[in-house]
Design an enzyme around this catalytic site. Structure first.
Site, mmCIF file in Angstrom:
data_model
loop_
_atom_site.group_PDB
_atom_site.id
_atom_site.type_symbol
_atom_site.label_atom_id
_atom_site.label_comp_id
_atom_site.label_asym_id
_atom_site.label_seq_id
_atom_site.Cartn_x
_atom_site.Cartn_y
_atom_site.Cartn_z
ATOM 1 N N GLU A 151 3.468 -90.205 25.333
ATOM 2 C CA GLU A 151 4.170 -90.658 26.538
ATOM 3 C C GLU A 151 3.478 -91.868 27.170
ATOM 4 O OE1 GLU A 151 6.731 -88.178 29.664
ATOM 5 O OE2 GLU A 151 4.601 -87.689 29.739
ATOM 6 N N GLU A 154 4.246 -94.795 25.023
ATOM 7 C CA GLU A 154 5.653 -95.131 25.227
ATOM 8 C C GLU A 154 5.829 -95.920 26.533
ATOM 9 O OE1 GLU A 154 9.976 -92.858 25.774
ATOM 10 O OE2 GLU A 154 8.163 -91.687 25.372
ATOM 11 N N CYS A 172 9.172 -83.515 30.092
ATOM 12 C CA CYS A 172 8.540 -82.276 29.635
ATOM 13 C C CYS A 172 9.075 -81.045 30.359
ATOM 14 C CB CYS A 172 7.022 -82.363 29.770
ATOM 15 S SG CYS A 172 6.463 -82.937 31.367
ATOM 16 N N SER A 192 11.670 -90.213 28.832
ATOM 17 C CA SER A 192 10.718 -90.300 27.727
ATOM 18 C C SER A 192 11.245 -89.493 26.548
ATOM 19 C CB SER A 192 9.359 -89.749 28.160
ATOM 20 O OG SER A 192 8.520 -89.553 27.041
ATOM 21 N N LYS A 231 12.400 -72.681 29.361
ATOM 22 C CA LYS A 231 11.939 -72.822 27.982
ATOM 23 C C LYS A 231 12.748 -71.942 27.035
ATOM 24 C CE LYS A 231 8.637 -75.795 28.591
ATOM 25 N NZ LYS A 231 8.752 -77.153 28.032
ATOM 26 N N GLU A 234 15.352 -74.291 26.181
ATOM 27 C CA GLU A 234 14.861 -75.462 25.453
ATOM 28 C C GLU A 234 14.626 -75.160 23.976
ATOM 29 O OE1 GLU A 234 11.495 -78.729 26.358
ATOM 30 O OE2 GLU A 234 10.702 -76.799 25.712
ATOM 31 N N GLU A 239 18.207 -79.666 18.021
ATOM 32 C CA GLU A 239 17.366 -80.691 17.411
ATOM 33 C C GLU A 239 15.906 -80.281 17.278
ATOM 34 O OE1 GLU A 239 17.814 -81.809 21.864
ATOM 35 O OE2 GLU A 239 19.001 -80.877 20.270
ATOM 36 N N CYS A 387 5.028 -76.360 37.490
ATOM 37 C CA CYS A 387 5.070 -75.146 36.665
ATOM 38 C C CYS A 387 4.364 -73.965 37.329
ATOM 39 C CB CYS A 387 4.447 -75.413 35.307
ATOM 40 S SG CYS A 387 5.192 -76.784 34.415
#
Length: 486
Positions: A151, A154, A172, A192, A231, A234, A239, A387
């Site tokens: 990241e 990037e 994230c 990102s 999550k 996710e 993908e 989190c």
């Protein structure tokens, strides 16, 4: 739409939850119609009331953040419990069960056993997982270090390449990503492309690690333990199966099961383990060493701070100065924090935001006033506090939430202060992995295994894509507004 009749009851008091939701579930018999779930979804997270059920085909919009479950005092809304699936994998002698644990779990888990908020129980947590039957226990913080390597590079690439838009938004947090895909699809080019720490680590476990250790990938069951209910959604993204391509085994998933801090606490109790008497355990190496920057991912502003430490090194070739460690401007529980960072002749304007309602206000202001290019980097976490306040953490009574989240946050920062390795690029295990497998940040190998893409999901909203509570007939604010006009 005038004759629309929803299958969901008490919409003025409850969040509608579809029976196929993979993250949270609703048990009507326990509901007292206290309105807490509705208020957190509509007001704190700005999801409910920002879509119109007649337009969505009576399908609730959910970003899976789990704040409704955290707010519910009667356990009418809970996370979907996947512990039985993990237990079945452990009981299967043909399976190799690998756990990874997120940063915030180790400062929340102890509360379920009567310890003070913010108690750091990493050793007990690892010991518990080994006692429950884990074959390997890895640290998601290692995945966080990998995320930062990609990241941060990037970000520098975006700043130097005119064809890639700025600011760069973090990606994230899966609930924030879903929120953006549904409500702000025009932001997708700004996200990102680096995967979240959990998804990065799982991909490496089922590819390079399995190959290096000569483990049959079909035998691996990857389990993540997180403070996050999102999550669970996710890991189901289609993908996230690079291991399937690596091994040419179509059915492989990178991460197989996700359980929350609450689920792990319940499992430990059910197994009859005395948490305080458990032998301290240590993470398995290769994915067991992490920087201070990796662990502060659990706090709002932590991703930003960790990225700045490593981006500064990539840009200047020098270790980040003491002004950046700690970087106080992005620390704390405030919903929106702004700062400026000098990288030589570059000055980066950054922001760290937690709570989707805060994100909505911030983004709407950027759009209205065309302020996008005023910022270089923006971190967004769906849950207030980051989190540490995730939808799968031990529940806290409303008056104590801020105090508890502050204690959790402070303990992660204390670990960072005590860590010998401050920045992700300094982690020797990270360096070894790039040398052995990934080559360098943003290499073709890194792009293949550590990066992803996002989709415009605004069609889930149906024909009405820009609904506001004051114009939504199903919203309490609409009713209050129209009553005031009478």
């Amino acid at each position: 739409m005038l004759n629309f009749q929803s299958r969901f009851k008490e919409l003025a008091r409850r969040v509608p939850i579809d029976e196929h939701n993979c993250s949270v579930q609703f048990e009507e018999s326990k509901c007292k119609n206290c309105t807490l779930c509705r208020r957190v979804c509509a007001n704190t997270q700005t999801v409910m009331d920002y879509y119109y059920l007649p337009s969505t085909g009576d399908m609730p919009i959910c970003v899976h953040c789990g704040q409704c479950a955290s707010a519910c005092p009667f356990d009418a809304i809970t996370e979907v419990n996947d512990v039985e699936r993990v237990k079945a994998a452990i009981a299967d002698p043909d399976k190799i069960v690998m756990f990874q644990t997120a940063p915030a779990v180790r400062v929340g888990l102890g509360e379920a056993f009567g310890l003070e908020p913010g108690s750091f129980v990493e050793g007990k947590m690892v010991g518990a997982l080994r006692a429950l039957g884990a074959d390997y226990v890895f640290d998601t913080n290692f995945g966080a270090d990998l995320t930062i390597m990609e990241e941060a590079m990037e970000l520098l690439h975006r700043l130097q390449a005119e064809e890639i838009p700025i600011p760069q938004f973090t990606s994230c947090c899966p609930a924030w990503v879903e929120f953006a895909e549904i409500f702000y699809p025009d932001l997708i080019p700004h996200l990102s492309s680096t995967k979240s720490p959990i998804s990065i680590l799982s991909a490496v476990e089922k590819t390079w690690f399995a190959e290096t250790k000569n483990i049959d990938p079909k035998k691996i069951v990857n389990v993540c333990v997180t403070p996050c209910t999102a999550k669970k959604a996710e890991i189901r993204r289609p993908e996230f199966n690079v291991s399937a391509n690596f091994w040419d085994i179509p059915e492989l998933r990178d991460t197989d099961i996700c359980i929350t801090t609450r689920e792990l606490a319940g499992w430990i109790k059910e197994a009859g383990l005395d948490f305080e008497q458990l032998q301290e355990g240590a993470f398995d190496r290769v994915f067991g060493q992490a920087s201070g920057g990796g662990i502060i991912f659990g706090n709002t502003g932590g991703v930003m701070e960790a990225a700045i430490r490593t981006a500064y090194y990539f840009f200047t070739g020098r270790t980040a100065p003491k002004d950046f460690i700690p970087f106080e401007d992005v620390r704390g529980l405030e919903g929106v924090k702004k700062a400026s960072v000098a990288f030589g002749h570059f000055v980066l304007h950054v922001a760290a935001i937690s709570g989707l309602g805060n994100a909505r206000v911030f983004i709407d202001d950027l759009i209205k006033n065309d302020l996008f290019e005023n910022y270089s980097f923006i971190e967004i976490m769906a849950c207030p506090g980051g989190c540490i306040g995730g939808g799968g953490q031990p529940k806290v009574k409303a008056p104590q939430v801020k105090k508890v989240n502050q204690a959790r946050m402070d303990r992660l920062y204390q670990y960072d202060a005590e860590a010998q390795i401050k920045s992700s690029w300094e982690n020797p295990e990270i360096k070894a992995l790039y040398e052995a497998f990934l080559e360098e940040p943003l290499s073709e190998m890194a792009e293949t295994y550590l990066h992803t893409y996002f989709d415009d999901k605004s069609d889930l909203l149906g024909r009405m894509k820009n609904v506001e509570p004051e114009t939504n007939p199903m919203s309490n604010r609409f009713k209050a507004h129209t009553n005031n006009l009478v």
